[in-house]
Enzyme design. Structure first.
Site, PDB file in Angstrom:
ATOM      1  N   ASN A 154      44.762 -25.348  30.634  1.00 24.65           N
ATOM      2  CA  ASN A 154      44.858 -26.503  31.561  1.00 24.65           C
ATOM      3  C   ASN A 154      44.530 -27.675  30.866  1.00 24.65           C
ATOM      4  O   ASN A 154      43.295 -27.829  30.158  1.00 24.65           O
ATOM      5  CB  ASN A 154      43.701 -26.163  32.362  1.00 24.65           C
ATOM      6  N   TYR A 208      45.007 -31.918  30.985  1.00 32.44           N
ATOM      7  CA  TYR A 208      45.629 -33.318  31.886  1.00 32.44           C
ATOM      8  C   TYR A 208      45.306 -34.398  31.280  1.00 32.44           C
ATOM      9  O   TYR A 208      46.247 -35.374  31.447  1.00 32.44           O
ATOM     10  CB  TYR A 208      44.608 -33.241  33.051  1.00 32.44           C
TER      11      TYR A 208
HETATM   12  C1  FCB Z   1      41.233 -28.349  37.345  1.00 36.82           C
HETATM   13  C2  FCB Z   1      41.155 -27.317  38.349  1.00 36.82           C
HETATM   14  C3  FCB Z   1      41.926 -27.249  39.643  1.00 36.82           C
HETATM   15  C4  FCB Z   1      42.022 -28.757  40.127  1.00 36.82           C
HETATM   16  C5  FCB Z   1      42.638 -29.806  38.982  1.00 36.82           C
HETATM   17  C6  FCB Z   1      42.823 -31.084  39.105  1.00 36.82           C
HETATM   18  O1  FCB Z   1      40.007 -28.575  36.879  1.00 36.82           O
HETATM   19  O2  FCB Z   1      41.108 -25.974  37.953  1.00 36.82           O
HETATM   20  O3  FCB Z   1      41.341 -26.420  40.537  1.00 36.82           O
HETATM   21  O4  FCB Z   1      40.904 -29.387  40.605  1.00 36.82           O
HETATM   22  O5  FCB Z   1      41.686 -29.554  37.758  1.00 36.82           O
END
Ligand code: FCB
Length: 439
Positions: free
Chosen positions: A292, A294
């Site tokens: 994950n 971002y």
């Molecule tokens: C991550 C989480 C997910 C969501 C995104 C934006 O940390 O796993 O549930 O909140 O961010």
């Protein structure tokens, strides 16, 4: 046209989690979770909301799977609410809770969509929290027992399992910063939770493999915010490479090497009972690693973390840096010597959306996704064994302590009517999937 084409079996999907979309928190015997409790605390959630109704997905899952089909998704990552299966966290099973996921899995398979199931995306049963939650060593066994129950029930149809979602957040946002449930601010509790979550992952993998079959695959989803050099200078490169990377060193490193870094040991010193044998268990081979990512942090030798020259921020205040995704995929590729397949299990962006003439022209979200798809493509070009990409999120939902004020969906949800509306980014994702290329 020079499209960036992905490998033939590349798995395109979207991701969600139980508490963020399901609602129906008191239905069919579901027990309370730490998030139900946390939302009741004063000022815990920015808009005072909770996940009580959320996207009402519990009742609308058929409609939601139909939307996924319309988008052409090949896979869907969702999580199972532990308190629906075992309302008290352990002991008595709740067949009605299990039946919901049974129906959902069947609906997905009928639509030709492969389920990727996360067993724990933060909704710990309150009864287990009362016994110490993740700060007690017993939690690893509770999780493994729960995982076995679920895999026994769904493992004939679900082959891809993720034990935990972002244990860094469970441990440190939940127990050190108080921003997430259960809302503690205690460094030692957090360190303990971090280690026991890793143990839970290890015992969970064993339980899943024992309950599954030869096609069962199990991994973990970790969150990363990589450090990138602020400039090309050698000094900045060194600064980025040497900075303490808490998320990596707290979780990826022990899993991949069987050891914590000295910096991580110093951070946990005195708080955690790390027993001999723990790290060997934690370093058991994963069938894949879920990433994950971002955003990323810029590091400068002279100035440390650099915040002031960010090109763009999302509504979360996260800097848009697709190079970060490429960097973490390559780092994991090298750390695993290319031997463990990778998936991007979450990436996406929150921006304020507007509906004009029945459409959401979310150009910024499209640009964000396009740039990150391209970064993932570049990682594959550079040798990474990246097998799939799940966009966060299928639809707008309950964004934890931000409530309903963040919008990550490629589908808009009108919470007053529960109407779904595919945003332009949803149509963009559909086109990317259909072309299997960045368009
Ligand atoms: C991550 C989480 C997910 C969501 C995104 C934006 O940390 O796993 O549930 O909140 O961010």
């Amino acid at each position: 046209m020079n499209a960036l084409t992905f490998p033939p079996d590349f798995l395109w999907g979207t991701a969600t989690s139980s508490y963020q979309i399901e609602g129906a928190v008191k239905e069919d015997g579901r027990g309370p979770s730490i998030w139900d409790d946390f939302c009741r605390l004063k000022d815990a959630i920015q808009d005072g909301s909770d996940g009580g109704v959320a996207c009402d997905h519990y009742h609308r899952y058929r409609e939601d799977v139909a939307l996924m089909k319309q988008l052409g998704l090949k896979a869907y990552r969702f999580s199972i609410a532990w308190p629906r299966i075992l309302p008290a966290g352990r002991g008595a099973l709740n067949p009605k809770g299990l039946a919901f996921y049974d129906r959902l899995v069947d609906e997905l398979l009928a639509a030709g969509i492969r389920p990727f199931v996360t067993l724990y995306h933060w909704d710990l049963p309150s009864a287990l929290n009362a016994l110490g939650g993740w700060t007690t060593r017993d939690s690893a066994g509770w999780f493994a027992d729960y995982a076995a129950v679920v895999v026994h029930a769904l493992g004939d149809r679900v082959k891809d399992w993720i034990t935990l979602n972002e244990p860094w957040c469970s441990a440190y946002l939940g127990y050190e910063f108080g921003m997430h449930a259960p809302g503690h601010q205690n460094k030692d509790l957090a360190s303990r939770a971090g280690h026991y979550l890793l143990l839970a992952h290890a015992l969970g993998m064993q339980a899943i493999r024992a309950a599954g079959d030869a096609h069962t695959r199990v991994g973990i989803t970790l969150n990363f915010e990589p450090h990138l050099p602020a400039t090309d200078s050698e000094a900045d490169r060194q600064a980025a490479a040497q900075a303490f990377d808490w998320q990596y060193e707290g979780f990826a490193e022990p899993i991949l090497t069987g050891a914590y870094s000295q910096r991580m040991l110093d951070r946990m010193a005195g708080a955690v009972d790390i027993r001999s044998g723990d790290l060997a268990l934690i370093a058991a081979r994963n069938d894949f690693i879920g990433v994950n990512c971002y955003s990323a942090v810029l590091m400068s030798a002279a100035r440390g973390k650099v915040y002031d020259d960010d090109p763009e921020f999302t509504r979360m205040g996260w800097a848009v840096r697709p190079a970060g995704l490429h960097a973490i995929l390559m780092r994991l590729h090298h750390a695993t010597r290319g031997r463990i397949p990778l998936y991007v299990t979450e990436n996406g962006a929150s921006f304020a959306d507007e509906v004009t003439n029945g459409r959401v022209h979310d150009e910024r979200r499209i640009a964000y996704l396009r740039a990150h798809f391209a970064a993932a493509h570049q990682a594959i070009q550079d040798g990474a064994d990246l097998r799939g990409f799940f966009v966060w999120s299928l639809m707008d939902n309950f964004e934890w302590s931000f409530g309903y004020q963040q919008f990550f969906g490629v589908v808009r949800v009108d919470y007053a009517t529960q109407q779904r509306l595919i945003k332009d980014s949803g149509y963009y994702l559909r086109d990317v999937i259909a072309a299997n290329a960045v368009v």
